[in-house]
Scaffold this motif. Structure first.
Motif, PDB file in Angstrom:
ATOM      1  N   SER A 244      56.154  47.866  35.268  1.00 29.45           N
ATOM      2  CA  SER A 244      55.304  48.819  34.826  1.00 29.45           C
ATOM      3  C   SER A 244      54.500  49.208  35.920  1.00 29.45           C
ATOM      4  O   SER A 244      54.501  48.633  37.097  1.00 29.45           O
ATOM      5  CB  SER A 244      54.178  48.291  33.753  1.00 29.45           C
ATOM      6  OG  SER A 244      53.666  47.019  34.464  1.00 29.45           O
ATOM      7  N   VAL A 245      53.673  50.369  35.822  1.00 24.08           N
ATOM      8  CA  VAL A 245      52.761  50.639  37.005  1.00 24.08           C
ATOM      9  C   VAL A 245      51.625  49.674  37.428  1.00 24.08           C
ATOM     10  O   VAL A 245      51.338  49.597  38.330  1.00 24.08           O
ATOM     11  CB  VAL A 245      52.077  52.125  36.814  1.00 24.08           C
ATOM     12  CG1 VAL A 245      51.117  52.489  37.679  1.00 24.08           C
ATOM     13  CG2 VAL A 245      53.258  53.163  36.590  1.00 24.08           C
ATOM     14  N   SER A 246      51.108  48.932  36.215  1.00 19.02           N
ATOM     15  CA  SER A 246      50.262  47.942  36.595  1.00 19.02           C
ATOM     16  C   SER A 246      50.835  46.787  37.181  1.00 19.02           C
ATOM     17  O   SER A 246      50.158  46.176  38.101  1.00 19.02           O
ATOM     18  CB  SER A 246      49.499  47.600  35.124  1.00 19.02           C
ATOM     19  OG  SER A 246      50.378  46.897  34.271  1.00 19.02           O
ATOM     20  N   HIS A 247      52.121  46.399  36.951  1.00 18.35           N
ATOM     21  CA  HIS A 247      52.844  45.378  37.608  1.00 18.35           C
ATOM     22  C   HIS A 247      53.001  45.820  39.325  1.00 18.35           C
ATOM     23  O   HIS A 247      52.649  44.976  40.241  1.00 18.35           O
ATOM     24  CB  HIS A 247      54.035  44.978  37.106  1.00 18.35           C
ATOM     25  CG  HIS A 247      54.888  44.045  37.666  1.00 18.35           C
ATOM     26  ND1 HIS A 247      54.448  42.551  37.437  1.00 18.35           N
ATOM     27  CD2 HIS A 247      55.787  43.970  38.639  1.00 18.35           C
ATOM     28  CE1 HIS A 247      55.256  42.067  38.313  1.00 18.35           C
ATOM     29  NE2 HIS A 247      56.059  42.588  38.997  1.00 18.35           N
TER      30      HIS A 247
ATOM     31  N   ILE B 240      51.167  44.164  42.808  1.00 13.63           N
ATOM     32  CA  ILE B 240      52.307  43.794  44.000  1.00 13.63           C
ATOM     33  C   ILE B 240      51.690  44.770  45.202  1.00 13.63           C
ATOM     34  O   ILE B 240      51.242  43.933  46.237  1.00 13.63           O
ATOM     35  CB  ILE B 240      53.662  44.048  43.534  1.00 13.63           C
ATOM     36  CG1 ILE B 240      54.191  43.339  42.828  1.00 13.63           C
ATOM     37  CG2 ILE B 240      54.568  44.206  44.916  1.00 13.63           C
ATOM     38  CD1 ILE B 240      55.582  43.591  42.278  1.00 13.63           C
ATOM     39  N   LEU B 241      51.129  45.871  44.939  1.00 14.62           N
ATOM     40  CA  LEU B 241      50.352  46.656  45.981  1.00 14.62           C
ATOM     41  C   LEU B 241      49.316  45.821  46.445  1.00 14.62           C
ATOM     42  O   LEU B 241      49.223  45.767  47.558  1.00 14.62           O
ATOM     43  CB  LEU B 241      50.292  47.991  45.742  1.00 14.62           C
ATOM     44  CG  LEU B 241      49.439  48.798  46.576  1.00 14.62           C
ATOM     45  CD1 LEU B 241      50.658  49.433  47.444  1.00 14.62           C
ATOM     46  CD2 LEU B 241      49.167  50.326  45.803  1.00 14.62           C
TER      47      LEU B 241
ATOM     48  N   SER C 177      60.875  51.593  43.712  1.00 19.08           N
ATOM     49  CA  SER C 177      60.902  51.381  45.354  1.00 19.08           C
ATOM     50  C   SER C 177      60.195  52.683  45.826  1.00 19.08           C
ATOM     51  O   SER C 177      59.465  52.639  46.828  1.00 19.08           O
ATOM     52  CB  SER C 177      62.232  51.249  45.920  1.00 19.08           C
ATOM     53  OG  SER C 177      62.889  50.099  45.392  1.00 19.08           O
ATOM     54  N   GLN C 178      60.505  53.730  45.165  1.00 15.41           N
ATOM     55  CA  GLN C 178      59.756  55.342  45.972  1.00 15.41           C
ATOM     56  C   GLN C 178      58.349  55.000  45.479  1.00 15.41           C
ATOM     57  O   GLN C 178      57.684  55.506  46.280  1.00 15.41           O
ATOM     58  CB  GLN C 178      60.402  56.271  45.233  1.00 15.41           C
ATOM     59  CG  GLN C 178      61.920  56.702  45.647  1.00 15.41           C
ATOM     60  CD  GLN C 178      62.490  57.541  44.972  1.00 15.41           C
ATOM     61  OE1 GLN C 178      62.214  57.984  43.866  1.00 15.41           O
ATOM     62  NE2 GLN C 178      63.822  57.883  45.600  1.00 15.41           N
ATOM     63  N   TRP C 179      57.899  54.347  44.654  1.00 18.04           N
ATOM     64  CA  TRP C 179      56.490  54.198  44.064  1.00 18.04           C
ATOM     65  C   TRP C 179      55.624  53.555  45.202  1.00 18.04           C
ATOM     66  O   TRP C 179      54.823  53.744  45.745  1.00 18.04           O
ATOM     67  CB  TRP C 179      56.274  53.691  42.753  1.00 18.04           C
ATOM     68  CG  TRP C 179      54.793  53.445  42.407  1.00 18.04           C
ATOM     69  CD1 TRP C 179      54.153  54.567  41.295  1.00 18.04           C
ATOM     70  CD2 TRP C 179      53.856  52.591  42.652  1.00 18.04           C
ATOM     71  NE1 TRP C 179      52.891  54.209  41.143  1.00 18.04           N
ATOM     72  CE2 TRP C 179      52.762  53.037  42.000  1.00 18.04           C
ATOM     73  CE3 TRP C 179      53.718  51.443  43.531  1.00 18.04           C
ATOM     74  CZ2 TRP C 179      51.558  52.077  42.103  1.00 18.04           C
ATOM     75  CZ3 TRP C 179      52.733  50.644  43.751  1.00 18.04           C
ATOM     76  CH2 TRP C 179      51.533  51.258  42.732  1.00 18.04           C
ATOM     77  N   LEU C 180      56.582  52.238  45.533  1.00 10.30           N
ATOM     78  CA  LEU C 180      55.776  51.642  46.507  1.00 10.30           C
ATOM     79  C   LEU C 180      55.815  52.231  47.884  1.00 10.30           C
ATOM     80  O   LEU C 180      54.828  52.057  48.645  1.00 10.30           O
ATOM     81  CB  LEU C 180      56.760  50.016  46.590  1.00 10.30           C
ATOM     82  CG  LEU C 180      56.029  49.069  47.140  1.00 10.30           C
ATOM     83  CD1 LEU C 180      54.774  48.887  46.508  1.00 10.30           C
ATOM     84  CD2 LEU C 180      56.761  47.709  47.430  1.00 10.30           C
TER      85      LEU C 180
END
Ligand SMILES: [Zn+2]
Length: 304
Positions: A230-233, A237-238, A260-263
């Motif tokens: 999820s985005v919160s997860h 990590i971020l 991966s692209q989000w990160l």
């Protein structure tokens, strides 16, 4: 003249029937492309090897289609990863095939992970922990040292199933083994700069590759095996990456790259798509180019 011609034809026919016999090999059903590639390196005839999945398919989730059952029905040897990777589809194929030669425990049943020491074997199995691999991590194919171990066991098995071609398989193994050991030495030198490099993975499909190269996996994007983050997860990590930065985020050719692209977007890390298996990228055509391409992509991301 007539006699010469007919003699010529007889010998052509005789020769071609002997040739066909020599090439009538073991009928192999392989679950993933890396095992088909290995079987052909070890002397199986490519035309006799059927691969259930291609390099851009997720091997955890495959449908036990009638066409696959028909292939298993005719197989002399089934080669899969094992360690529950194919737990959702292989048992059904075996059962539906009605083929006694390839059932669990028979000579025609070969699971590559049975021959290596597995990583990430859980101390306690709790199915609520998601789609976990209870027998340990099955994704062994990117450690060439393990491929070497599996190659020996597989060659012996092929010789056992098809003793008439024992010599052919033994010679193919010898040739493969020598060339593969040389390649490992070359890869070891090439990959030296990757030692200790911290990375994030989308799925924990690369632990054996990291174990071989000394790469440090500091986070996995999937909160549980096979579960999309999820985005919160991802946000969590971020935040952790601010304390403990990583050099790149790695995902497999068959995976949806969005996590991966989000990160990549939010942490500025290069997102690296690795082939994961033969056919998982345009240049990964066999076991050698699979490793070459994997290392080239890692090295490029490490030193852009
Ligand atoms: Zn997995």
């Amino acid at each position: 003249m007539k006699k010469t011609i007919s003699l010529f034809f007889v010998s052509v026919v005789l020769f071609s029937s002997i040739a066909t016999q020599a090439h009538a090999g073991i009928k192999i059903f392989s679950c993933e492309p890396e095992w088909s590639a290995l079987a052909t390196e070890l002397g199986a005839t490519a035309a006799d090897v059927y691969t259930a999945t291609h390099g851009l398919q997720d091997p955890h989730h495959i449908q036990a289609r009638p066409s696959l059952i028909a292939r298993v029905r005719n197989a002399d040897l089934v080669i899969c990863t094992g360690a529950e990777l194919e737990v959702g589809w292989l048992p059904l194929l075996l059962q539906q095939s009605g083929n006694p030669k390839i059932q669990v425990g028979q000579t025609g049943y070969f699971m590559a992970t049975d021959f290596v020491k597995k990583l990430e074997v859980p101390k306690r199995v709790d199915r609520s922990m998601g789609d976990i691999h209870a027998e340990g991590n099955p994704h062994i194919q990117l450690d060439p040292r393990l491929i070497a171990t599996v190659a020996l066991a597989l060659s012996q098995r092929m010789q056992q199933i098809d003793p008439f071609q024992r010599e052919h398989y033994a010679n193919s193994y010898k040739q493969f083994s020598e060339r593969w050991q040389q390649a490992i030495q070359r890869w070891n030198q090439l990959a030296a700069p990757l030692k200790g490099v911290p990375v994030v993975s989308q799925h924990n499909g690369f632990v054996y590759l990291y174990d071989w190269l000394g790469i440090q996996e500091i986070a996995v994007l999937e909160p549980q095996h096979g579960v999309d983050p999820s985005v919160s997860h991802l946000q969590k990590i971020l935040n952790n990456l601010k304390q403990k930065p990583a050099r790149m985020v790695i995902y497999a050719g068959y995976q949806d790259p969005r996590a991966s692209q989000w990160l990549n977007k939010n942490a500025g890390l290069p997102a690296v798509q690795l082939p994961f298996t033969v056919g998982g990228s345009t240049s990964a055509n066999n076991l050698y180019s699979l490793m070459d391409d994997t290392l080239a992509k890692l090295l490029k991301a490490n030193n852009p």
